[in-house]
Scaffold this active site. Structure first.
Site, short mmCIF file in Angstrom:
data_model
loop_
_atom_site.label_atom_id
_atom_site.label_comp_id
_atom_site.label_asym_id
_atom_site.label_seq_id
_atom_site.Cartn_x
_atom_site.Cartn_y
_atom_site.Cartn_z
N ASP A 273 1.60 -0.81 0.02
CA ASP A 273 -0.03 -0.48 -0.31
C ASP A 273 0.84 1.44 0.05
O ASP A 273 2.04 1.06 1.24
CB ASP A 273 -0.96 -0.10 1.10
CG ASP A 273 -2.10 0.79 1.34
OD1 ASP A 273 -1.97 2.26 0.75
OD2 ASP A 273 -3.34 0.14 1.25
N LYS B 37 -11.42 -4.37 -6.62
CA LYS B 37 -12.35 -3.27 -5.96
C LYS B 37 -13.33 -2.42 -7.55
O LYS B 37 -11.68 -1.64 -7.97
CB LYS B 37 -12.56 -3.10 -4.64
CG LYS B 37 -13.45 -1.74 -4.47
CD LYS B 37 -13.84 -1.36 -3.54
CE LYS B 37 -12.53 -0.20 -2.78
NZ LYS B 37 -11.95 0.45 -1.27
N ASP C 102 4.06 3.24 -4.48
CA ASP C 102 3.28 3.49 -5.01
C ASP C 102 2.94 2.20 -6.06
O ASP C 102 3.99 2.12 -6.84
CB ASP C 102 3.00 4.45 -5.69
CG ASP C 102 2.17 5.50 -6.29
OD1 ASP C 102 1.51 4.69 -6.99
OD2 ASP C 102 1.96 6.19 -6.94
#
Length: 251
Positions: free
Chosen positions: A124, A205, A140
């Site tokens: 993360d 997601k 990133d």
């Protein structure tokens, strides 16, 4: 007064976002409306069933139950697997994975500590408090350097499952936000093409709206089986949904 931990769980990502719409001096009506909305919002979340359950069961966020429902529906996570968790902070998904990869015992397994049967690599851009047995990389995912670090952590192994709860900071500009969401999902798909076992699975997601149909087409072009799912733990008012892709098609 609600404690910080409860607030974190209510927000689902462990971070309190204090960016609100601008309040103009002298506009007491605007300020009052903002306070009413915030109070109602916090009240709803404090009384949320999944927030309470997360607190009871030791999860850092209610998001753990989204992955739990997806996993139980598709039978994705099994002891001995290599699992990559993208967009892992504050760590609720990694916590769930850690418990699922614990050896089964007479009382059912699911330990939050102790022996781990498998490998979990989490990443993360935000910091994440350690989860026992989970290798965490902060950086990133869009940068080549971080992908290199992730590949190094895999040490030549292929992942059985890749799960992604990544989401960009939304600007409110629909076209720009859609492009950011599409880009993150495309990166997860490209990573999976290279680092996922042929029979492996990818869970991402995404949000209904601009770019959704494009991403469904991308999944169908990449995986033999594709299924959209909206877990019960995902709020009714939220446009978020998840795509599950299983079995890579030959490139």
């Amino acid at each position: 007064m609600m404690g910080i931990s409860a607030m974190d769980l209510a927000l689902g990502r462990g971070k309190l976002n204090l960016r609100h719409g601008r309040i103009i001096k002298g506009k007491m009506k605007t300020r009052t409306q903002s306070k009413k909305v915030n109070k109602a919002w916090l009240n709803d979340h404090v009384n949320d069933t999944y927030v309470k359950l997360a607190q009871k069961e030791g999860y850092r966020a209610r998001a753990a139950y989204k992955l739990k429902e997806i996993d139980e529906s598709f039978g994705l996570i099994k002891p001995g697997q290599v699992v990559v968790d993208l967009g892992s902070a504050p760590g609720a998904w990694s916590q769930y994975l850690r418990r699922k990869l614990s050896p089964r015992t007479a009382i059912g397994g699911g330990a939050a500590a102790g022996t781990l049967n498998g490998t979990i690599i989490a990443m993360d851009i935000l910091p994440m408090e350690p989860v026992e047995g989970v290798s965490f990389l902060q950086g990133d995912f869009r940068e080549a350097e971080m992908l290199d670090r992730l590949e190094a952590a895999l040490a030549g192994r292929k992942a059985d499952v890749v799960v992604s709860d990544m989401a960009p900071n939304l600007s409110g500009i629909e076209s720009a936000d859609a492009a950011r969401i599409v880009h993150l999902v495309e990166l997860a798909v490209e990573f999976s093409k290279t680092h996922l076992k042929p029979e492996g699975a990818l869970v991402v997601k995404l949000f209904h709206g601009g770019g959704y149909d494009e991403l469904v087409r991308l999944f169908k072009a990449t995986f033999r089986a594709v299924k959209p799912v909206k877990p019960k733990a995902s709020r009714d008012k939220s446009s978020e949904t998840f795509l599950v892709g299983r079995g890579l098609k030959p490139s």
